[in-house]
Scaffold this motif. Structure first.
Motif, PDB file in Angstrom:
ATOM      1  N   ALA A 138      22.703 -11.008  21.260  1.00 40.94           N
ATOM      2  CA  ALA A 138      21.702 -10.869  20.204  1.00 40.94           C
ATOM      3  C   ALA A 138      21.821 -12.018  19.196  1.00 40.94           C
ATOM      4  O   ALA A 138      22.902 -12.558  18.981  1.00 40.94           O
ATOM      5  CB  ALA A 138      21.886  -9.535  19.503  1.00 40.94           C
ATOM      6  N   LEU A 139      20.711 -12.371  18.604  1.00 46.07           N
ATOM      7  CA  LEU A 139      20.715 -13.421  17.589  1.00 46.07           C
ATOM      8  C   LEU A 139      21.337 -12.891  16.308  1.00 46.07           C
ATOM      9  O   LEU A 139      21.156 -11.729  15.946  1.00 46.07           O
ATOM     10  CB  LEU A 139      19.286 -13.889  17.309  1.00 46.07           C
ATOM     11  N   THR A 140      22.041 -13.753  15.594  1.00 51.82           N
ATOM     12  CA  THR A 140      22.615 -13.368  14.312  1.00 51.82           C
ATOM     13  C   THR A 140      21.536 -13.434  13.236  1.00 51.82           C
ATOM     14  O   THR A 140      20.447 -13.990  13.457  1.00 51.82           O
ATOM     15  CB  THR A 140      23.766 -14.312  13.924  1.00 51.82           C
ATOM     16  N   GLY A 141      21.840 -12.908  12.071  1.00 55.20           N
ATOM     17  CA  GLY A 141      20.888 -12.959  10.969  1.00 55.20           C
ATOM     18  C   GLY A 141      20.545 -14.378  10.572  1.00 55.20           C
ATOM     19  O   GLY A 141      19.384 -14.702  10.293  1.00 55.20           O
ATOM     20  N   ALA A 142      21.537 -15.256  10.564  1.00 51.38           N
ATOM     21  CA  ALA A 142      21.300 -16.658  10.200  1.00 51.38           C
ATOM     22  C   ALA A 142      20.372 -17.328  11.218  1.00 51.38           C
ATOM     23  O   ALA A 142      19.467 -18.088  10.839  1.00 51.38           O
ATOM     24  CB  ALA A 142      22.618 -17.406  10.118  1.00 51.38           C
ATOM     25  N   GLU A 143      20.586 -17.051  12.486  1.00 51.81           N
ATOM     26  CA  GLU A 143      19.727 -17.646  13.515  1.00 51.81           C
ATOM     27  C   GLU A 143      18.291 -17.154  13.390  1.00 51.81           C
ATOM     28  O   GLU A 143      17.335 -17.927  13.572  1.00 51.81           O
ATOM     29  CB  GLU A 143      20.276 -17.327  14.905  1.00 51.81           C
ATOM     30  N   VAL A 150      16.697 -18.995  10.453  1.00 48.76           N
ATOM     31  CA  VAL A 150      16.373 -20.378  10.834  1.00 48.76           C
ATOM     32  C   VAL A 150      15.092 -20.391  11.655  1.00 48.76           C
ATOM     33  O   VAL A 150      14.201 -21.224  11.438  1.00 48.76           O
ATOM     34  CB  VAL A 150      17.542 -21.027  11.605  1.00 48.76           C
ATOM     35  N   PHE A 151      14.970 -19.458  12.580  1.00 42.65           N
ATOM     36  CA  PHE A 151      13.756 -19.372  13.399  1.00 42.65           C
ATOM     37  C   PHE A 151      12.528 -19.126  12.530  1.00 42.65           C
ATOM     38  O   PHE A 151      11.498 -19.790  12.677  1.00 42.65           O
ATOM     39  CB  PHE A 151      13.895 -18.262  14.446  1.00 42.65           C
ATOM     40  N   VAL A 152      12.632 -18.174  11.611  1.00 46.77           N
ATOM     41  CA  VAL A 152      11.504 -17.865  10.721  1.00 46.77           C
ATOM     42  C   VAL A 152      11.171 -19.074   9.851  1.00 46.77           C
ATOM     43  O   VAL A 152       9.996 -19.404   9.652  1.00 46.77           O
ATOM     44  CB  VAL A 152      11.830 -16.627   9.855  1.00 46.77           C
ATOM     45  N   GLY A 153      12.188 -19.770   9.345  1.00 45.41           N
ATOM     46  CA  GLY A 153      11.953 -20.942   8.521  1.00 45.41           C
ATOM     47  C   GLY A 153      11.270 -22.066   9.281  1.00 45.41           C
ATOM     48  O   GLY A 153      10.314 -22.675   8.782  1.00 45.41           O
TER      49      GLY A 153
END
Length: 57
Positions: free
Chosen positions: A31-36, A39-42
């Motif tokens: 699963a993707l971490t919160g930081a990842e 970054v994707f949303v940004g």
């Protein structure tokens, strides 16, 4: 379902089982971490803003 369809279904289930057992512990499937995710949303937001800017000009 005839015998050909049944044979294909069994073969497909067997192949999916093999793939699942090989890829179960692959770190790329975790699963993707919160930081990842942020970054994707940004990046998606910046690309959207850039697209709007290009259309406006």
């Amino acid at each position: 379902m005839d015998s050909t369809d049944a044979r294909i279904a069994v073969e497909l289930e067997s192949r999916l089982g093999v793939i699942d057992s090989i890829e179960r512990d692959d770190p790329a499937r975790s699963a993707l971490t919160g930081a990842e995710l942020w970054v994707f949303v940004g990046v998606a937001g910046m690309i959207t803003l850039l697209g709007v800017l290009v259309l406006a000009l």
